[in-house]
Design a protein around this motif. Structure first.
Motif, PDB file in Angstrom:
ATOM      1  N   PHE B  79      -3.399   0.239  -4.658  1.00 36.63           N
ATOM      2  CA  PHE B  79      -3.095  -1.064  -4.081  1.00 36.63           C
ATOM      3  C   PHE B  79      -3.460  -2.180  -5.066  1.00 36.63           C
ATOM      4  O   PHE B  79      -2.708  -3.144  -5.259  1.00 36.63           O
ATOM      5  CB  PHE B  79      -3.884  -1.219  -2.778  1.00 36.63           C
ATOM      6  CG  PHE B  79      -3.834  -2.577  -2.189  1.00 36.63           C
ATOM      7  CD1 PHE B  79      -2.631  -3.089  -1.693  1.00 36.63           C
ATOM      8  CD2 PHE B  79      -4.965  -3.358  -2.114  1.00 36.63           C
ATOM      9  CE1 PHE B  79      -2.580  -4.348  -1.153  1.00 36.63           C
ATOM     10  CE2 PHE B  79      -4.921  -4.631  -1.575  1.00 36.63           C
ATOM     11  CZ  PHE B  79      -3.723  -5.132  -1.089  1.00 36.63           C
ATOM     12  N   LEU B  80      -4.579  -1.991  -5.723  1.00 41.10           N
ATOM     13  CA  LEU B  80      -5.076  -2.987  -6.666  1.00 41.10           C
ATOM     14  C   LEU B  80      -4.144  -3.118  -7.868  1.00 41.10           C
ATOM     15  O   LEU B  80      -3.866  -4.210  -8.350  1.00 41.10           O
ATOM     16  CB  LEU B  80      -6.460  -2.548  -7.140  1.00 41.10           C
ATOM     17  CG  LEU B  80      -7.420  -3.603  -7.633  1.00 41.10           C
ATOM     18  CD1 LEU B  80      -7.712  -4.587  -6.535  1.00 41.10           C
ATOM     19  CD2 LEU B  80      -8.710  -2.947  -8.083  1.00 41.10           C
ATOM     20  N   ALA B  81      -3.663  -1.974  -8.334  1.00 45.03           N
ATOM     21  CA  ALA B  81      -2.866  -1.980  -9.562  1.00 45.03           C
ATOM     22  C   ALA B  81      -1.401  -2.283  -9.282  1.00 45.03           C
ATOM     23  O   ALA B  81      -0.645  -2.565 -10.201  1.00 45.03           O
ATOM     24  CB  ALA B  81      -2.998  -0.624 -10.257  1.00 45.03           C
ATOM     25  N   LEU B  82      -1.025  -2.209  -8.006  1.00 48.32           N
ATOM     26  CA  LEU B  82       0.393  -2.275  -7.664  1.00 48.32           C
ATOM     27  C   LEU B  82       1.132  -3.479  -8.236  1.00 48.32           C
ATOM     28  O   LEU B  82       2.139  -3.308  -8.926  1.00 48.32           O
ATOM     29  CB  LEU B  82       0.545  -2.222  -6.133  1.00 48.32           C
ATOM     30  CG  LEU B  82       1.980  -2.033  -5.681  1.00 48.32           C
ATOM     31  CD1 LEU B  82       2.104  -0.719  -4.934  1.00 48.32           C
ATOM     32  CD2 LEU B  82       2.436  -3.178  -4.814  1.00 48.32           C
ATOM     33  N   PRO B  83       0.670  -4.718  -8.012  1.00 50.12           N
ATOM     34  CA  PRO B  83       1.475  -5.831  -8.502  1.00 50.12           C
ATOM     35  C   PRO B  83       1.640  -5.815 -10.014  1.00 50.12           C
ATOM     36  O   PRO B  83       2.721  -6.141 -10.511  1.00 50.12           O
ATOM     37  CB  PRO B  83       0.703  -7.070  -8.058  1.00 50.12           C
ATOM     38  CG  PRO B  83      -0.576  -6.616  -7.512  1.00 50.12           C
ATOM     39  CD  PRO B  83      -0.526  -5.152  -7.298  1.00 50.12           C
ATOM     40  N   LEU B  84       0.615  -5.428 -10.733  1.00 51.93           N
ATOM     41  CA  LEU B  84       0.728  -5.454 -12.192  1.00 51.93           C
ATOM     42  C   LEU B  84       1.564  -4.296 -12.705  1.00 51.93           C
ATOM     43  O   LEU B  84       2.291  -4.420 -13.677  1.00 51.93           O
ATOM     44  CB  LEU B  84      -0.665  -5.424 -12.823  1.00 51.93           C
ATOM     45  CG  LEU B  84      -1.387  -6.768 -12.839  1.00 51.93           C
ATOM     46  CD1 LEU B  84      -2.846  -6.596 -13.167  1.00 51.93           C
ATOM     47  CD2 LEU B  84      -0.731  -7.707 -13.843  1.00 51.93           C
ATOM     48  N   VAL B  85       1.464  -3.146 -12.043  1.00 51.02           N
ATOM     49  CA  VAL B  85       2.155  -1.961 -12.552  1.00 51.02           C
ATOM     50  C   VAL B  85       3.616  -1.940 -12.102  1.00 51.02           C
ATOM     51  O   VAL B  85       4.513  -1.644 -12.884  1.00 51.02           O
ATOM     52  CB  VAL B  85       1.425  -0.677 -12.098  1.00 51.02           C
ATOM     53  CG1 VAL B  85       2.205   0.558 -12.487  1.00 51.02           C
ATOM     54  CG2 VAL B  85       0.037  -0.631 -12.703  1.00 51.02           C
ATOM     55  N   PHE B  87       5.478  -4.506 -10.340  1.00 53.66           N
ATOM     56  CA  PHE B  87       6.287  -5.724 -10.510  1.00 53.66           C
ATOM     57  C   PHE B  87       6.222  -6.170 -11.957  1.00 53.66           C
ATOM     58  O   PHE B  87       5.354  -6.951 -12.322  1.00 53.66           O
ATOM     59  CB  PHE B  87       5.763  -6.866  -9.623  1.00 53.66           C
ATOM     60  CG  PHE B  87       5.613  -6.520  -8.168  1.00 53.66           C
ATOM     61  CD1 PHE B  87       6.234  -5.406  -7.617  1.00 53.66           C
ATOM     62  CD2 PHE B  87       4.871  -7.325  -7.324  1.00 53.66           C
ATOM     63  CE1 PHE B  87       6.091  -5.101  -6.272  1.00 53.66           C
ATOM     64  CE2 PHE B  87       4.734  -7.027  -5.978  1.00 53.66           C
ATOM     65  CZ  PHE B  87       5.336  -5.904  -5.452  1.00 53.66           C
ATOM     66  N   ARG B  88       7.147  -5.662 -12.764  1.00 54.86           N
ATOM     67  CA  ARG B  88       7.036  -6.061 -14.161  1.00 54.86           C
ATOM     68  C   ARG B  88       7.868  -7.297 -14.443  1.00 54.86           C
ATOM     69  O   ARG B  88       9.027  -7.390 -14.044  1.00 54.86           O
ATOM     70  CB  ARG B  88       7.447  -4.934 -15.097  1.00 54.86           C
ATOM     71  CG  ARG B  88       6.894  -5.212 -16.491  1.00 54.86           C
ATOM     72  CD  ARG B  88       7.314  -4.222 -17.517  1.00 54.86           C
ATOM     73  NE  ARG B  88       8.771  -4.117 -17.567  1.00 54.86           N
ATOM     74  CZ  ARG B  88       9.384  -3.134 -18.200  1.00 54.86           C
ATOM     75  NH1 ARG B  88       8.695  -2.176 -18.775  1.00 54.86           N
ATOM     76  NH2 ARG B  88      10.699  -3.102 -18.235  1.00 54.86           N
ATOM     77  N   ILE B  89       7.254  -8.224 -15.146  1.00 53.36           N
ATOM     78  CA  ILE B  89       7.941  -9.467 -15.458  1.00 53.36           C
ATOM     79  C   ILE B  89       8.991  -9.190 -16.518  1.00 53.36           C
ATOM     80  O   ILE B  89       8.711  -8.575 -17.543  1.00 53.36           O
ATOM     81  CB  ILE B  89       6.944 -10.513 -15.985  1.00 53.36           C
ATOM     82  CG1 ILE B  89       5.880 -10.797 -14.929  1.00 53.36           C
ATOM     83  CG2 ILE B  89       7.665 -11.785 -16.387  1.00 53.36           C
ATOM     84  CD1 ILE B  89       4.637 -11.439 -15.484  1.00 53.36           C
ATOM     85  N   TYR B  98      11.487  -4.490 -10.349  1.00 56.12           N
ATOM     86  CA  TYR B  98      10.662  -3.714  -9.417  1.00 56.12           C
ATOM     87  C   TYR B  98      10.728  -2.245  -9.804  1.00 56.12           C
ATOM     88  O   TYR B  98      11.716  -1.568  -9.570  1.00 56.12           O
ATOM     89  CB  TYR B  98      11.129  -3.928  -7.969  1.00 56.12           C
ATOM     90  CG  TYR B  98      10.885  -5.338  -7.515  1.00 56.12           C
ATOM     91  CD1 TYR B  98       9.651  -5.711  -7.009  1.00 56.12           C
ATOM     92  CD2 TYR B  98      11.887  -6.306  -7.629  1.00 56.12           C
ATOM     93  CE1 TYR B  98       9.413  -7.021  -6.623  1.00 56.12           C
ATOM     94  CE2 TYR B  98      11.655  -7.612  -7.243  1.00 56.12           C
ATOM     95  CZ  TYR B  98      10.411  -7.969  -6.744  1.00 56.12           C
ATOM     96  OH  TYR B  98      10.163  -9.260  -6.366  1.00 56.12           O
ATOM     97  N   ARG B 102       7.306   3.888 -10.727  1.00 55.37           N
ATOM     98  CA  ARG B 102       5.968   4.061 -11.287  1.00 55.37           C
ATOM     99  C   ARG B 102       4.935   4.383 -10.215  1.00 55.37           C
ATOM    100  O   ARG B 102       3.837   4.841 -10.538  1.00 55.37           O
ATOM    101  CB  ARG B 102       5.525   2.771 -11.989  1.00 55.37           C
ATOM    102  CG  ARG B 102       6.144   2.554 -13.353  1.00 55.37           C
ATOM    103  CD  ARG B 102       5.629   1.225 -13.890  1.00 55.37           C
ATOM    104  NE  ARG B 102       6.006   1.008 -15.272  1.00 55.37           N
ATOM    105  CZ  ARG B 102       5.603  -0.043 -15.978  1.00 55.37           C
ATOM    106  NH1 ARG B 102       4.835  -0.961 -15.416  1.00 55.37           N
ATOM    107  NH2 ARG B 102       5.979  -0.187 -17.224  1.00 55.37           N
TER     108      ARG B 102
END
Lengths: 300, 529, 287
Positions: B79-85, B87-89, B98, B102
């Motif tokens: 859960f912690l890593a989800l946005p960074l892993v 959702f890649r800019i 999206y 991964r």
């Protein structure tokens, strides 16, 4: 004169952001006497999550103040969780060991987080959108200060006031002060030290997240390495003001911000980053307890 | 957030909880980080909890609990890593990619990592308890096992085996250039440079306990001294070797004087900042040629002999040399090999000298160190400056090997790499540092796919080693002194020394060395004197 | 030395036979250490106020007082860890040689001849017992960087002499069998003993013991009693100790000073101190 005022405003802006980060260093140092090297990385993660959520939520149609606050919420929440987890993994198992072990663990954590973001996101610079809505400022102050600058200073001021109230008025804040003064006594009087330490990391990380969001708006770009130098400067600010002291950290950060801006404006922007280091060495040589510190520095 | 992902208290029982939360001596010790012993193991042990699971059902229940805890922790990390892993800019299109693909990988990695983490934590706690139990029992047993860490290399502690191994290793290393490819020689030079750096940093971090995070800068000073003195004054390698070492030492002194009077923590951040500023200055100053660096740094000369012109055809003709081998590199290889040998000798001698013991005392306890009559600032300064000397020395060799230096060669990553070597191998342990360098420099050369993850792994190594094995792969061992008890009043003891264990016999059983009438001088196998 | 706080020095009983402190027996006033008006203020807190006292050469002097009375603070002032805000401290390693201590660093003070132990044992835990003692020989050794690197004849001889000295010292105090053990692996009582031996290796004229009996059981405390006497007699030094164990203080010390709230409230022979109403009040409170 015009240049001087402009420089002062940019110094104040930078100083505000340094202050937000420096507080995390100084609070953690006050509680467990550890330089939390990973703190600069939390700030960088704050900038990244801000960017990610601003794009994701922007695509969903959010905009204006709603977007800003939603992004702020996510960035602060995620950084708080990162700060909490980092303490749990890298520092808690080492409590009670020699002072070198947590320091090395901290530097390892910092390198890990940096490269983790670089690997899962990108090693390149990323453009950062302007999230602060138009305030419609005209004339007067706005001749010297952009509205982003004003917003940064205002937001920082709000955070400072909130933090001060928290430390002074709440039970947890009082527990923090107690632990920073005498951990043994605090524990004997029933303070849950683990909780206080976790809370310190969480609060420090939340402030760093705000800093990350604001600096993104100001610099209009970010990258995975941004936390390294910012963290070092913020630490310098904390030492400058007397490490462990909250008002000291803010004062130190402002002094650092002004010195950097003036050096960049009047000497050369190449040496902007050198200023922090020179100040650090100077203060350590002349007055190691910092400008606001005394033999018994006021802690947290 | 009430369910703590990494809490060991719920599942692992009192023993591991106590040891894992680092509370060896009860509550007071836990919060007084500065007063506890370096390893934090000195406290009374809690009851061994991981032992005797009882029945099969209990074991299964424990396993299930373990899995459940790991799942919860993994879920939290995912859960912690989800946005960074996930959702890649995508900056090119100003949108988010999206990458849900991964997610399973992320979940699997975090799950396995938490399982391993919990297992290791449990094992560390258990072994600590075991050690504490075995040590708490009464006075040291007579003539029992020696002191310092039991090394799995204990077989090699016997002097003849050590000597044989040493000779074999020396013969092997000396013969390498004559049967391998130029590529291997280059990698070995790099590895040996890192060993030198690691041994130098080991003096600062491992022996004296001062964290220097700007080691790359001192390395850079050595390299730039050579580069500048060559391009400016035309000085050669041999003249620059001592000068490079000297300038690094002087810089170490200048940086150390203001900082070392204070707590050690400041040193870490000041050296970190210093290295960054050093790099910035190199980039911005004209006479170092800025980011373009310095080119055409010459190889060392050997009495003016044209190695590649005169000697190479002869050796290659006899089939003793790879046809593409550059003899200048071979010369550098021998030079750095000699430097490493010299460094090992120096560090070994230092560690067992008055000065080295002062450093060790400093690492163990600064207040007690001063109370022993040791000038703290001077001890710190010598360790710090001496560590820098070796960085300067290695820098000159590096410049000569690579022939082109630029500020980018001396960035923070290099400091991190050297620190990882010391931490992985074992702080304060000479063989540890050598193994650490070999692992961290040679492995990535052969496992190219790790290249991208290198820095990530270095960071991880530092955290994991500190949590699970702070003494490193090969912990440093302390010198063992052999004695016979004084026969009567006024009778002199006969001290002698050996290394490692197997020789650590108590006075009750007179050792061969102790029994001889003439006292033997303390001398170790690595220091033939 | 200021009037009312002048060092109280009631006839210290002459040192026992067998120890050499030439002047001590005859002259009632040959202090190895004397302080006058030592005051230590932390922020607003006065930890020591106007402490004046003296340690007779060759004596065992005790410093007692309730927790927080400033005993360890006084030790820290004497050993240079703190700088007292006011007052003078004079150390006399041998009769006729007086050295003011006030501005000296801790390591200088040790070299002059004041050694100490710590309330919570501060050994070099990951080093061997012998190395712990060797480190204490630091100031008496000469080898520098070059000596260490070249390991010349002089250095080797010095190393051997010091190792020999350390071993014999350890052997004398019963730690001979443990020379090669890591300090942290010693049982608690032996760690306390090692700390004393380590302090002795600096060859002090005055030994400061900070709660040496803390954490020891009854029989170990009894051994400590004779150990302290033995140390005083065979190493020819004076002892100043902080202790809470009254039976130890009463049996071992020649003279007792009582500190309360940072000020000296009584001084005298153990028997007198036990009956002093001020002391009883300080320990038991009013009523």
């Amino acid at each position: 004169m015009e240049l001087f005022l402009n420089l002062c405003v940019s110094g104040l802006t930078k100083g505000s952001v340094y202050a937000l980060i420096a507080l995390g260093y100084t609070m953690v140092y006050g509680i467990i006497a550890l330089i939390n090297f990973a703190h600069g990385e939390i700030y960088m993660i704050g900038a990244f999550t801000s960017l990610i959520f601003s794009m994701a939520l922007g695509a969903l149609g959010l905009s204006g103040w709603g977007l800003l606050f939603a992004v702020g919420f996510f960035a602060v929440a995620y950084c708080a969780m990162y700060g909490w987890t980092v303490e749990k993994i890298a520092y808690r198992p080492l409590r009670g060991q020699s002072r070198l072990a947590p320091l090395i663990s901290a530097i390892g954590m910092s390198i890990f987080l940096q490269n983790y973001v670089q690997l899962v996101q990108t090693p390149n610079f990323l453009p950062f959108p302007d999230l602060i809505p138009d305030l419609g400022l005209k004339g007067g102050v706005s001749r010297y200060a952009s509205q982003t600058q004003l917003a940064i200073v205002a937001a920082t001021a709000v955070c400072m006031v909130a933090l001060t109230l928290f430390i002074k008025k709440t039970r947890l804040g009082m527990a923090m002060r107690a632990v920073s003064q005498d951990p043994v006594m605090a524990r004997l009087s029933g303070v849950n030290i683990d909780r206080v330490i976790s809370a310190t990391f969480v609060i420090g990380s939340m402030l760093a997240a705000v800093g990350g969001l604001l600096i993104g708006n100001y610099a209009h770009q970010t990258d995975f390495f941004t936390g390294f130098l910012a963290g070092m400067k913020a630490f310098t600010a904390a030492v400058l003001g007397g490490i462990g002291s909250i008002p000291g950290a803010v004062a130190g950060a402002l002094i650092l911000g002004f010195s950097e801006s003036l050096a960049a404006g009047y000497i050369s922007s190449d040496y902007e980053d050198v200023v922090a280091f020179v100040l650090l060495i100077a203060i350590l040589t002349l007055r190691p307890e910092g400008i606001m510190g005394s033999a018994t520095a006021q802690k947290v | 957030m009430t369910q703590a992902p990494f809490s060991v208290k719920g599942q692992a029982g009192p023993a591991s909880a106590a040891a894992a939360s680092g509370a060896p001596g009860g509550p007071a010790a836990a919060v007084h980080a500065e007063t506890a012993g370096p390893s934090g193991l000195s406290g009374p042990p809690a009851a061994p909890a991981a032992a005797s699971p009882g029945s099969k059902a209990a074991l299964l229940r424990r396993l299930a609990g373990e899995l459940r805890a790991a799942v919860i922790s993994a879920a939290w990390l995912t859960f912690l890593a989800l946005p960074l892993v996930v959702f890649r800019i995508n900056s090119a299109f100003g949108k988010i990619d999206y990458l849900w693909g991964r997610l399973p990988k992320l979940a699997a990695v975090t799950f396995l990592a938490t399982l391993a983490w919990r297992f290791l934590l449990r094992r560390t706690a258990f072994s600590r308890v075991k050690e504490a139990v075995s040590e708490a029992g009464g006075p040291p047993p007579e003539g029992a096992r020696g002191p310092a860490g039991r090394s799995w290399l204990s077989l090699l502690d016997r002097a003849p085996a050590k000597k044989a191994l040493f000779l074999a290793l020396a013969a092997f290393l000396l013969s390498v250039p004559f049967w391998t490819s130029p590529y291997v020689v280059l990698i070995l030079i790099t590895a040996l440079i890192y060993i030198t750096l690691g041994l130098g940093l080991n003096i600062v971090v491992g022996v004296a306990g001062l964290l220097n995070l700007g080691y790359a800068a001192f390395f850079g000073v050595g390299a730039y001294t050579f580069g500048l003195l060559h391009s400016g004054l035309g000085l050669g390698f041999w003249a620059c070797l001592p000068l490079g070492a000297l300038s690094a030492t002087v810089l170490g002194l200048l940086l150390g004087i203001p900082v070392l009077r204070l707590s050690g923590d400041y040193l870490a951040i000041v050296t970190l900042g210093f290295a960054e500023i050093f790099r910035l200055v190199l980039v911005n100053v004209d006479f170092t040629n800025g980011p373009r660096g310095i080119r055409n740094i010459p190889p060392p000369s050997l009495f003016g002999i044209d190695l590649n012109g005169a000697v190479k055809p002869f050796l290659a003709g006899k089939g003793l040399l790879h046809p593409d081998m550059d003899l200048n590199k071979v010369l550098i290889y021998f030079i750095i090999l000699a430097i490493v040998a010299l460094t090992v000798l120096c560090v070994y001698r230092l560690e067992n000298s008055r000065l080295g013991r002062a450093w060790l005392a400093l690492r163990e306890d600064e207040v007690a160190c001063q109370a022993m009559g040791i000038n703290r600032t001077r001890a710190k300064l010598t360790a710090f400056a001496l560590g820098s000397t070796w960085a300067g020395l290695a820098g000159v060799v590096f410049a000569s090997q690579i022939t082109f230096i630029s500020p980018a060669s001396f960035d923070f990553m290099l400091s991190v790499m050297v620190l990882s070597i010391v931490v992985l191998g074992g702080m304060g342990s000479i063989p540890g540092v050598m193994i650490g360098a070999a692992v961290l420099i040679l492995l990535p050369e052969y496992l190219r796919e790790f290249q991208d993850y290198r820095m990530l792994i270095f960071g991880l190594i530092m955290v994991l080693m500190m949590v699970f094995r702070p003494q490193g792969i090969i912990p440093g061992t302390r010198r063992v002194y052999l004695y016979s008890p004084s026969p009567g009043a006024g009778g002199g003891a006969a001290p002698s020394a050996g290394d490692g264990e197997g020789q650590g016999e108590g006075p009750a059983a007179p050792s061969p060395a102790g029994a001889s009438s003439a006292p033997a001088a303390p001398a170790g196998p690595a220091a033939p004197s | 030395m200021s009037g009312e706080n002048a060092p109280l020095s009631p006839g210290v009983p002459g040192p026992e036979a067998g120890q050499a402190a030439p002047a001590a027996g005859d002259s009632p006033r040959d202090p190895v250490l004397s302080t006058s008006g030592v005051t230590m203020i932390f922020g607003g807190l006065t930890a020591l106020s106007d402490v004046s006292f003296a340690v007779e050469r060759g004596s065992i002097t005790a410093l007692i007082g309730p927790n927080g009375a400033g005993k360890t603070t006084l030790f820290n002032c004497l050993t240079g860890i703190y700088r007292p805000s006011r007052g003078t401290m004079t150390f006399s390693p041998e009769p006729g040689r007086n050295i003011p201590l006030r501005r000296l660093a801790p390591d200088r003070i040790t070299c002059l001849g004041i050694a100490r132990t710590f309330q919570n044992i501060r050994l070099f835990n990951n080093l061997t017992v012998l190395e712990n003692v060797l480190i204490a020989c630091h100031s008496r050794m000469k080898a520098g960087l070059l000596g260490a690197l070249l390991r010349d004849r002089r250095t080797r001889e010095e190393e051997r002499a010091m190792a020999d000295f350390s071993y014999r010292l350890l052997e004398r105090y019963g730690l001979g069998p443990a020379v090669n053990h890591l300090a942290r692996n010693l049982p608690y009582g032996a760690q306390r003993r090692l700390e004393i031996v380590r302090a002795l290796a600096t060859r002090p004229a005055l030994l400061l013991l900070d709660e040496p009996a803390a954490g020891l059981n009854i029989s170990e405390t009894r051994e400590l009693d004779s150990l302290i006497r033995r140390v005083r007699d065979s190493e020819e030094l004076s002892v100043l100790l902080i202790e809470h164990d009254m039976s130890l203080v009463m049996s071992v010390s020649d003279l007792v000073y009582v500190l309360d709230y940072g000020a000296l409230i009584a001084a005298g022979e153990p028997g007198d101190i036990r009956r002093d109403p001020k002391v009883v009040k300080a320990y038991l409170g009013e009523d």
